[in-house]
Enzyme design. Structure first.
Site, PDB file in Angstrom:
ATOM      1  N   THR A 120       1.141  -0.804   0.161  1.00  0.00           N
ATOM      2  CA  THR A 120      -0.249   0.282   0.394  1.00  0.00           C
ATOM      3  C   THR A 120       1.150   1.194   0.122  1.00  0.00           C
ATOM      4  OG1 THR A 120      -1.152  -1.561   1.270  1.00  0.00           O
ATOM      5  CG2 THR A 120      -1.763   1.446   1.747  1.00  0.00           C
ATOM      6  N   ARG A 144     -12.919  -9.810  -0.237  1.00  0.00           N
ATOM      7  CA  ARG A 144     -11.640  -9.267   1.134  1.00  0.00           C
ATOM      8  C   ARG A 144     -11.456  -7.845   0.755  1.00  0.00           C
ATOM      9  NH1 ARG A 144      -6.414  -6.990   1.961  1.00  0.00           N
ATOM     10  NH2 ARG A 144      -5.525  -7.275   3.980  1.00  0.00           N
ATOM     11  N   VAL A 145     -11.880  -6.904   1.566  1.00  0.00           N
ATOM     12  CA  VAL A 145     -11.498  -5.961   2.014  1.00  0.00           C
ATOM     13  C   VAL A 145     -10.497  -5.163   2.927  1.00  0.00           C
ATOM     14  CG1 VAL A 145     -11.790  -2.800   2.404  1.00  0.00           C
ATOM     15  CG2 VAL A 145     -13.030  -4.292   0.511  1.00  0.00           C
ATOM     16  N   ASP A 174      -8.285  -3.007   5.444  1.00  0.00           N
ATOM     17  CA  ASP A 174      -7.413  -1.347   6.264  1.00  0.00           C
ATOM     18  C   ASP A 174      -7.711   0.230   5.625  1.00  0.00           C
ATOM     19  OD1 ASP A 174      -4.529  -2.403   5.556  1.00  0.00           O
ATOM     20  OD2 ASP A 174      -3.736  -0.726   6.913  1.00  0.00           O
ATOM     21  N   THR A 196       0.649   0.123   6.380  1.00  0.00           N
ATOM     22  CA  THR A 196       0.766  -0.426   5.245  1.00  0.00           C
ATOM     23  C   THR A 196       1.151  -2.231   5.749  1.00  0.00           C
ATOM     24  OG1 THR A 196       2.213  -0.993   3.475  1.00  0.00           O
ATOM     25  CG2 THR A 196       3.268   0.291   5.917  1.00  0.00           C
ATOM     26  N   GLY A 197       0.803  -2.791   4.922  1.00  0.00           N
ATOM     27  CA  GLY A 197       1.205  -4.189   5.782  1.00  0.00           C
ATOM     28  C   GLY A 197      -0.501  -5.322   6.021  1.00  0.00           C
ATOM     29  N   GLY A 232      -4.157  -5.861   6.625  1.00  0.00           N
ATOM     30  CA  GLY A 232      -5.307  -4.462   6.633  1.00  0.00           C
ATOM     31  C   GLY A 232      -5.789  -5.346   8.195  1.00  0.00           C
TER      32      GLY A 232
END
Ligand code: GLY
Length: 323
Positions: free
Chosen positions: A185, A213-214, A216, A236-237, A239
């Protein structure tokens, strides 16, 4: 009368001392911090070019909200960036689905999630913020809105991303470990010349994720949060870890308690480690910027870095890590 400490602080900023003595106006906290402005920070190496685009606006006295939108559009348009926008890796069904959000100094925010076929989800999020009474639009509704606003629908699955997906399909192992490598991200935070903060965050999410899928990144509070009185944070990472802890809101609240940006990010990572036992298998990186123009980051795994740009610096900085 001006105290000695105040006098020294001001003279250290380079203001001619005689003009200071002759001036009746008092030195404010804002005067002191304005020397750090403007400033822009963003996650990962793709942040360098993104910061350049943001700087084009900030350096001319433009608004932080316009700078962050322009900045993150750079990796969104890059076909060789497989974690953001066009060229992003698809989900397990071969669909590129994008998530983004944006937030300004007045708590205005806009977000889109599970958006397909639009190269610049951040600009759709901006339109949600500016032109609707809502914060978030998802999926088909977000696409319909984008088309109404004149965005062009296009195929975002590049041949390289499709090849990677077809190779993944051979085993189709669902193991969404993301962001240990140097990519993910883009989250960007900016403080403009007037002292206003804004942020933007945009991603194609976990490669080969479950359809629907969603993470963060489009969630205000999880992947991005801005409070103009305090500071801003982005993440980042993996979520899911940020969602479970409302990570970026947590970082901003820690700064409100008086912690500097790096320490606030470190404490948020510690919270994740304490609450979520298996954190060692994942990466999470927080990046924060306070209203004074100071910034810092912290992550779980070594390897996370961020780009910072102001009048005197334009560089990548390695984040400290828990492991
Ligand atoms: N941080 C990006 C995602 O988990 O989708």
């Amino acid at each position: 009368m001006m105290s000695k400490r105040r006098f020294l602080k001001y003279s250290l900023l380079g203001t001619p001392i005689m003009s200071l003595i002759s001036s009746a106006s008092p030195v404010t906290e804002d005067d002191i911090h304005s020397s750090n402005r403007p400033v822009v920070v963003s996650t990962w190496k793709h942040g360098l070019l993104a910061n350049d685009a943001a700087w084009g606006i900030l350096s001319k006295g433009g608004r932080a909200i316009d700078a962050v939108e322009a900045g993150v559009r750079v990796p969104e348009a890059d076909p060789d960036n497989h974690t953001v926008g066009y060229g992003g890796y698809p989900d397990r069904d071969g669909k590129v689905t994008l998530d983004a959000c944006i937030m300004d100094e007045n708590q205005n925010c806009g977000s889109v999630a599970f958006l397909q076929g639009i190269k610049h989800p951040i600009s759709v999020a901006r339109k949600v913020m500016d032109d609707t009474p809502h914060v978030m639009l998802v999926g088909e509704g977000a696409l319909k809105f984008a088309l109404q606003k004149g965005f062009k629908q296009e195929n975002l699955l590049t041949p390289k991303a499709e090849a990677a997906w077809r190779s993944w399909l051979k085993k189709a192992e669902y193991d969404p470990v993301i962001n240990i490598e140097n990519h993910d991200t883009i989250g960007m935070l900016a403080l403009d010349q007037k002292g206003n903060l804004s942020g933007a965050c945009t991603t194609s999410g976990a490669a080969f994720k479950m359809h629907g899928r969603v993470g963060d990144s489009p969630l205000i509070g999880a992947g991005l949060y801005v409070d103009n009185e305090v500071g801003a944070a982005t993440a980042t990472g993996m979520g899911e870890l940020m969602i479970k802890t409302v990570g970026c809101h947590l970082v901003v609240e820690l700064m409100r308690q008086g912690y500097d940006p790096e320490e606030a990010c470190r404490q948020a990572v510690e919270r994740i480690a304490k609450k979520l036992g298996d954190y060692k298998n994942f990466q999470v990186g927080f990046l924060a910027l306070n209203r004074k123009g100071n910034y810092g980051a912290y992550c779980i795994q070594p390897g996370f870095n961020f780009a910072a740009k102001n009048k005197s610096t334009h560089q990548m900085i390695d984040s400290k890590s828990k492991l």
